[in-house]
Design a protein around this motif. Structure first.
Motif, PDB file in Angstrom:
ATOM      1  N   ALA A 127      34.468  54.301  49.478  1.00  0.00           N
ATOM      2  CA  ALA A 127      33.937  53.538  48.340  1.00  0.00           C
ATOM      3  C   ALA A 127      35.060  52.803  47.618  1.00  0.00           C
ATOM      4  N   ILE A 128      36.204  53.449  47.470  1.00  0.00           N
ATOM      5  CA  ILE A 128      37.361  52.805  46.842  1.00  0.00           C
ATOM      6  C   ILE A 128      37.776  51.571  47.642  1.00  0.00           C
ATOM      7  N   GLU A 129      37.797  51.708  48.955  1.00  0.00           N
ATOM      8  CA  GLU A 129      38.183  50.579  49.811  1.00  0.00           C
ATOM      9  C   GLU A 129      37.219  49.404  49.642  1.00  0.00           C
ATOM     10  N   LEU A 130      35.931  49.709  49.568  1.00  0.00           N
ATOM     11  CA  LEU A 130      34.921  48.660  49.413  1.00  0.00           C
ATOM     12  C   LEU A 130      34.975  48.038  48.020  1.00  0.00           C
ATOM     13  N   LEU A 131      35.198  48.862  47.021  1.00  0.00           N
ATOM     14  CA  LEU A 131      35.324  48.356  45.657  1.00  0.00           C
ATOM     15  C   LEU A 131      36.563  47.480  45.515  1.00  0.00           C
ATOM     16  N   GLU A 132      37.602  47.830  46.237  1.00  0.00           N
ATOM     17  CA  GLU A 132      38.821  47.003  46.224  1.00  0.00           C
ATOM     18  C   GLU A 132      38.525  45.612  46.767  1.00  0.00           C
ATOM     19  N   GLN A 133      37.715  45.544  47.827  1.00  0.00           N
ATOM     20  CA  GLN A 133      37.314  44.247  48.376  1.00  0.00           C
ATOM     21  C   GLN A 133      36.499  43.457  47.357  1.00  0.00           C
ATOM     22  N   LEU A 134      35.573  44.147  46.685  1.00  0.00           N
ATOM     23  CA  LEU A 134      34.748  43.474  45.690  1.00  0.00           C
ATOM     24  C   LEU A 134      35.580  42.973  44.506  1.00  0.00           C
ATOM     25  N   SER A 135      36.634  43.680  44.178  1.00  0.00           N
ATOM     26  CA  SER A 135      37.476  43.248  43.066  1.00  0.00           C
ATOM     27  C   SER A 135      38.172  41.929  43.374  1.00  0.00           C
ATOM     28  N   LYS A 136      38.237  41.587  44.651  1.00  0.00           N
ATOM     29  CA  LYS A 136      38.875  40.339  45.069  1.00  0.00           C
ATOM     30  C   LYS A 136      37.877  39.196  45.231  1.00  0.00           C
ATOM     31  N   ILE A 137      36.684  39.513  45.745  1.00  0.00           N
ATOM     32  CA  ILE A 137      35.738  38.436  46.082  1.00  0.00           C
ATOM     33  C   ILE A 137      34.447  38.471  45.276  1.00  0.00           C
ATOM     34  N   GLY A 138      34.253  39.523  44.489  1.00  0.00           N
ATOM     35  CA  GLY A 138      33.014  39.658  43.734  1.00  0.00           C
ATOM     36  C   GLY A 138      32.983  38.800  42.491  1.00  0.00           C
ATOM     37  N   ASN A 139      31.856  38.809  41.828  1.00  0.00           N
ATOM     38  CA  ASN A 139      31.658  38.065  40.594  1.00  0.00           C
ATOM     39  C   ASN A 139      32.738  38.440  39.580  1.00  0.00           C
ATOM     40  N   ILE A 143      34.427  42.278  37.276  1.00  0.00           N
ATOM     41  CA  ILE A 143      35.580  42.940  37.890  1.00  0.00           C
ATOM     42  C   ILE A 143      35.911  44.244  37.169  1.00  0.00           C
ATOM     43  N   ALA A 144      35.677  44.273  35.857  1.00  0.00           N
ATOM     44  CA  ALA A 144      35.905  45.522  35.121  1.00  0.00           C
ATOM     45  C   ALA A 144      34.971  46.633  35.614  1.00  0.00           C
ATOM     46  N   ASP A 145      33.770  46.256  36.027  1.00  0.00           N
ATOM     47  CA  ASP A 145      32.818  47.243  36.562  1.00  0.00           C
ATOM     48  C   ASP A 145      33.311  47.783  37.902  1.00  0.00           C
ATOM     49  N   ALA A 146      33.872  46.886  38.712  1.00  0.00           N
ATOM     50  CA  ALA A 146      34.459  47.329  39.982  1.00  0.00           C
ATOM     51  C   ALA A 146      35.618  48.282  39.717  1.00  0.00           C
ATOM     52  N   GLY A 147      36.436  47.940  38.712  1.00  0.00           N
ATOM     53  CA  GLY A 147      37.554  48.809  38.355  1.00  0.00           C
ATOM     54  C   GLY A 147      37.103  50.161  37.858  1.00  0.00           C
ATOM     55  N   THR A 148      36.038  50.173  37.081  1.00  0.00           N
ATOM     56  CA  THR A 148      35.493  51.437  36.593  1.00  0.00           C
ATOM     57  C   THR A 148      34.965  52.281  37.754  1.00  0.00           C
ATOM     58  N   GLY A 149      34.317  51.620  38.705  1.00  0.00           N
ATOM     59  CA  GLY A 149      33.843  52.329  39.896  1.00  0.00           C
ATOM     60  C   GLY A 149      34.990  52.960  40.660  1.00  0.00           C
ATOM     61  N   TYR A 199      43.424  49.427  40.011  1.00  0.00           N
ATOM     62  CA  TYR A 199      43.176  49.584  38.576  1.00  0.00           C
ATOM     63  C   TYR A 199      44.247  48.868  37.757  1.00  0.00           C
ATOM     64  N   GLN A 200      45.498  49.057  38.124  1.00  0.00           N
ATOM     65  CA  GLN A 200      46.592  48.419  37.392  1.00  0.00           C
ATOM     66  C   GLN A 200      46.507  46.902  37.475  1.00  0.00           C
ATOM     67  N   LYS A 201      46.151  46.404  38.646  1.00  0.00           N
ATOM     68  CA  LYS A 201      46.014  44.957  38.820  1.00  0.00           C
ATOM     69  C   LYS A 201      44.902  44.400  37.931  1.00  0.00           C
ATOM     70  N   ILE A 202      43.765  45.099  37.911  1.00  0.00           N
ATOM     71  CA  ILE A 202      42.637  44.648  37.092  1.00  0.00           C
ATOM     72  C   ILE A 202      42.974  44.730  35.608  1.00  0.00           C
ATOM     73  N   SER A 203      43.548  45.843  35.191  1.00  0.00           N
ATOM     74  CA  SER A 203      43.864  46.018  33.770  1.00  0.00           C
ATOM     75  C   SER A 203      44.901  45.007  33.312  1.00  0.00           C
ATOM     76  N   ARG A 204      45.866  44.696  34.157  1.00  0.00           N
ATOM     77  CA  ARG A 204      46.888  43.699  33.797  1.00  0.00           C
ATOM     78  C   ARG A 204      46.272  42.324  33.620  1.00  0.00           C
ATOM     79  N   SER A 205      45.236  42.026  34.422  1.00  0.00           N
ATOM     80  CA  SER A 205      44.615  40.703  34.346  1.00  0.00           C
ATOM     81  C   SER A 205      43.925  40.473  33.007  1.00  0.00           C
ATOM     82  N   TYR A 206      43.509  41.567  32.354  1.00  0.00           N
ATOM     83  CA  TYR A 206      42.852  41.429  31.053  1.00  0.00           C
ATOM     84  C   TYR A 206      43.869  41.430  29.912  1.00  0.00           C
ATOM     85  N   LYS A 207      45.037  42.000  30.161  1.00  0.00           N
ATOM     86  CA  LYS A 207      46.047  42.085  29.125  1.00  0.00           C
ATOM     87  C   LYS A 207      46.927  40.835  29.053  1.00  0.00           C
ATOM     88  N   SER A 208      46.943  40.079  30.151  1.00  0.00           N
ATOM     89  CA  SER A 208      47.841  38.917  30.188  1.00  0.00           C
ATOM     90  C   SER A 208      47.296  37.739  29.386  1.00  0.00           C
TER      91      SER A 208
END
Length: 208
Positions: A127-139, A143-149, A199-208
Protein backbone atom coordinates in the motif's frame (compact mmCIF):
# COMPACT_ATOMS: atom_id res chain seq x y z
CA UNK A 1 -15.35 -8.85 12.96
CA UNK A 2 -15.19 -6.63 9.88
CA UNK A 3 -18.99 -6.24 10.00
CA UNK A 4 -18.76 -4.43 13.35
CA UNK A 5 -19.30 -0.72 13.67
CA UNK A 6 -16.24 1.40 14.41
CA UNK A 7 -17.68 2.15 17.85
CA UNK A 8 -18.15 -1.55 18.64
CA UNK A 9 -14.66 -2.46 17.42
CA UNK A 10 -13.06 0.25 19.54
CA UNK A 11 -15.07 -0.86 22.56
CA UNK A 12 -13.92 -4.44 22.05
CA UNK A 13 -10.34 -3.30 21.51
CA UNK A 14 -10.27 -1.33 24.76
CA UNK A 15 -11.87 -4.13 26.80
CA UNK A 16 -10.02 -6.56 29.06
CA UNK A 17 -9.95 -9.18 26.30
CA UNK A 18 -7.19 -10.79 24.28
CA UNK A 19 -8.84 -10.12 20.95
CA UNK A 20 -9.01 -7.95 19.01
CA UNK A 21 -5.48 -6.86 19.78
CA UNK A 22 -2.52 -5.01 18.33
CA UNK A 23 -2.36 -7.10 15.15
CA UNK A 24 -6.00 -6.48 14.30
CA UNK A 25 -5.60 -2.80 15.07
CA UNK A 26 -2.57 -2.64 12.77
CA UNK A 27 -4.56 -4.29 9.98
CA UNK A 28 -7.36 -1.74 10.44
CA UNK A 29 -4.94 1.18 10.32
CA UNK A 30 -3.36 -0.17 7.12
CA UNK A 31 -6.85 -0.62 5.64
CA UNK A 32 -7.59 3.03 6.42
CA UNK A 33 -4.38 4.04 4.69
CA UNK A 34 -5.30 2.00 1.65
CA UNK A 35 -8.77 3.54 1.58
CA UNK A 36 -7.26 7.01 1.58
CA UNK A 37 -5.22 5.99 -1.44
CA UNK A 38 -8.35 4.85 -3.23
CA UNK A 39 -9.96 8.19 -2.47
CA UNK A 40 -7.03 10.06 -4.01
CA UNK A 41 -7.25 7.84 -7.07
CA UNK A 42 -10.99 8.26 -7.43
CA UNK A 43 -10.62 12.06 -7.31
CA UNK A 44 -8.05 11.73 -10.10
CA UNK A 45 -9.95 9.41 -12.44
CA UNK A 46 -12.22 11.20 -14.88
CA UNK A 47 -10.48 14.55 -14.72
CA UNK A 48 -9.16 15.92 -17.99
CA UNK A 49 -6.02 17.21 -16.33
CA UNK A 50 -5.00 13.65 -15.40
CA UNK A 51 -6.22 11.85 -18.52
CA UNK A 52 -2.71 10.73 -19.44
CA UNK A 53 -2.34 8.75 -16.17
CA UNK A 54 -5.95 7.61 -15.81
CA UNK A 55 -5.31 3.97 -16.76
CA UNK A 56 -2.40 3.75 -14.36
CA UNK A 57 -4.40 5.32 -11.55
CA UNK A 58 -7.32 2.94 -12.18
CA UNK A 59 -4.97 -0.02 -11.76
CA UNK A 60 -3.59 1.44 -8.55
CA UNK A 61 -7.08 1.96 -7.14
CA UNK A 62 -8.08 -1.60 -8.06
CA UNK A 63 -5.06 -3.00 -6.24
CA UNK A 64 -5.57 -0.76 -3.21
CA UNK A 65 -9.16 -1.97 -2.96
CA UNK A 66 -7.97 -5.59 -2.98
CA UNK A 67 -5.43 -4.77 -0.29
CA UNK A 68 -8.09 -3.06 1.80
CA UNK A 69 -10.39 -6.08 1.56
CA UNK A 70 -7.58 -8.46 2.50
CA UNK A 71 -6.64 -6.33 5.48
CA UNK A 72 -10.25 -6.41 6.65
CA UNK A 73 -10.03 -10.21 6.58
CA UNK A 74 -6.73 -10.13 8.46
CA UNK A 75 -8.37 -8.30 11.37
CA UNK A 76 -10.39 -11.46 11.98
CA UNK A 77 -7.55 -13.83 11.11
CA UNK A 78 -5.28 -12.19 13.65
CA UNK A 79 -7.84 -12.91 16.37
CA UNK A 80 -8.24 -16.49 15.12
CA UNK A 81 -4.47 -17.03 15.10
CA UNK A 82 -4.16 -15.97 18.73
CA UNK A 83 -6.78 -18.43 20.01
CA UNK A 84 -4.69 -21.63 19.56
CA UNK A 85 -1.77 -19.94 21.32
CA UNK A 86 -3.91 -18.91 24.27
CA UNK A 87 -5.28 -22.45 24.54
CA UNK A 88 -1.80 -23.96 24.27
CA UNK A 89 -0.58 -22.07 27.32
CA UNK A 90 -3.44 -23.62 29.31
CA UNK A 91 -2.34 -27.20 28.60
CA UNK A 92 -1.21 -29.27 31.62
CA UNK A 93 2.51 -29.81 32.27
CA UNK A 94 2.57 -32.32 35.10
CA UNK A 95 4.43 -35.13 33.35
CA UNK A 96 7.38 -35.08 30.97
CA UNK A 97 5.20 -36.16 28.06
CA UNK A 98 2.74 -33.36 28.86
CA UNK A 99 5.58 -30.86 29.02
CA UNK A 100 6.94 -31.95 25.65
CA UNK A 101 3.50 -31.95 24.06
CA UNK A 102 2.75 -28.49 25.42
CA UNK A 103 6.06 -27.13 24.13
CA UNK A 104 5.39 -28.52 20.65
CA UNK A 105 1.85 -27.12 20.54
CA UNK A 106 3.03 -23.71 21.75
CA UNK A 107 5.81 -23.67 19.17
CA UNK A 108 3.38 -24.42 16.36
CA UNK A 109 0.91 -21.83 17.63
CA UNK A 110 3.65 -19.19 17.86
CA UNK A 111 4.46 -19.72 14.20
CA UNK A 112 0.79 -19.41 13.28
CA UNK A 113 0.47 -16.23 15.32
CA UNK A 114 3.50 -14.76 13.51
CA UNK A 115 2.34 -15.48 9.97
CA UNK A 116 -0.69 -13.17 10.12
CA UNK A 117 1.20 -10.02 11.19
CA UNK A 118 3.79 -10.81 8.50
CA UNK A 119 0.98 -10.74 5.94
CA UNK A 120 -0.32 -7.49 7.42
CA UNK A 121 3.17 -6.06 6.94
CA UNK A 122 3.31 -7.27 3.35
CA UNK A 123 0.02 -5.58 2.54
CA UNK A 124 0.99 -2.38 4.36
CA UNK A 125 4.25 -2.21 2.41
CA UNK A 126 2.51 -2.70 -0.91
CA UNK A 127 0.00 0.00 0.00
CA UNK A 128 2.88 2.37 0.78
CA UNK A 129 4.39 1.66 -2.64
CA UNK A 130 1.07 2.38 -4.37
CA UNK A 131 0.46 5.51 -2.32
CA UNK A 132 3.94 6.70 -3.26
CA UNK A 133 2.96 6.40 -6.92
CA UNK A 134 -0.24 8.33 -6.29
CA UNK A 135 1.69 11.08 -4.54
CA UNK A 136 3.47 11.65 -7.84
CA UNK A 137 0.65 11.32 -10.38
CA UNK A 138 -2.55 11.74 -8.39
CA UNK A 139 -4.74 14.79 -7.97
CA UNK A 140 -2.47 17.43 -6.47
CA UNK A 141 -5.31 18.70 -4.28
CA UNK A 142 -5.24 15.41 -2.37
CA UNK A 143 -1.52 14.77 -1.96
CA UNK A 144 -1.85 15.37 1.77
CA UNK A 145 -4.39 12.52 1.86
CA UNK A 146 -1.90 10.25 0.12
CA UNK A 147 0.70 11.29 2.68
CA UNK A 148 -1.67 10.56 5.53
CA UNK A 149 -2.36 7.13 4.05
CA UNK A 150 1.37 6.48 3.95
CA UNK A 151 1.73 7.53 7.59
CA UNK A 152 -1.07 5.13 8.55
CA UNK A 153 0.49 2.24 6.64
CA UNK A 154 3.91 2.93 8.16
CA UNK A 155 2.37 2.83 11.63
CA UNK A 156 0.66 -0.46 10.76
CA UNK A 157 3.94 -1.84 9.45
CA UNK A 158 5.75 -0.95 12.66
CA UNK A 159 2.93 -2.17 14.88
CA UNK A 160 2.57 -5.51 13.10
CA UNK A 161 6.33 -6.05 13.35
CA UNK A 162 6.04 -5.98 17.13
CA UNK A 163 3.41 -8.73 16.93
CA UNK A 164 5.95 -10.82 15.02
CA UNK A 165 8.82 -10.14 17.40
CA UNK A 166 6.85 -10.86 20.57
CA UNK A 167 5.93 -14.30 19.20
CA UNK A 168 9.35 -15.21 17.80
CA UNK A 169 10.96 -14.22 21.10
CA UNK A 170 9.35 -17.29 22.71
CA UNK A 171 10.27 -19.71 19.92
CA UNK A 172 12.74 -22.50 20.61
CA UNK A 173 13.36 -23.27 16.93
CA UNK A 174 16.08 -20.72 16.26
CA UNK A 175 16.02 -21.30 12.49
CA UNK A 176 12.30 -20.56 12.22
CA UNK A 177 12.73 -17.65 14.60
CA UNK A 178 15.53 -16.14 12.54
CA UNK A 179 13.66 -16.65 9.27
CA UNK A 180 10.53 -14.90 10.54
CA UNK A 181 12.51 -12.08 12.13
CA UNK A 182 14.51 -11.56 8.97
CA UNK A 183 11.35 -11.39 6.88
CA UNK A 184 9.83 -8.85 9.26
CA UNK A 185 13.06 -6.85 9.36
CA UNK A 186 13.22 -6.60 5.58
CA UNK A 187 9.59 -5.52 5.24
CA UNK A 188 9.99 -3.00 8.05
CA UNK A 189 13.19 -1.48 6.69
CA UNK A 190 11.94 -1.15 3.13
CA UNK A 191 8.56 0.28 4.11
CA UNK A 192 9.90 2.64 6.77
CA UNK A 193 12.51 4.17 4.48
CA UNK A 194 10.06 4.65 1.62
CA UNK A 195 7.27 6.02 3.81
CA UNK A 196 9.57 8.43 5.63
CA UNK A 197 11.04 9.76 2.40
CA UNK A 198 7.63 10.33 0.80
CA UNK A 199 6.20 11.94 3.93
CA UNK A 200 9.14 14.32 4.18
CA UNK A 201 8.85 15.22 0.50
CA UNK A 202 5.13 15.94 0.83
CA UNK A 203 5.48 17.91 4.05
CA UNK A 204 8.33 20.00 2.61
CA UNK A 205 6.18 20.89 -0.40
CA UNK A 206 3.64 22.54 1.89
CA UNK A 207 6.23 24.34 4.00
CA UNK A 208 8.14 25.87 1.10
Amino acid sequence: MKEQTIEHFLTELSAKKSTPGAGGAAALVAALGSALGSMVGNFTIGKKKYQAVETEVEKIVDELEQIKLRLEELIQKDAEAFYPLAQAYKLPKETQSEIEYKENVIEEALVGASVVPIEIMENALRAIELLEQLSKIGNTMLIADAGTGIVFCKAALEGASLSVYINTASMKNKYKKEALNQEANQLLEKGTILATNVYQKISRSYKS
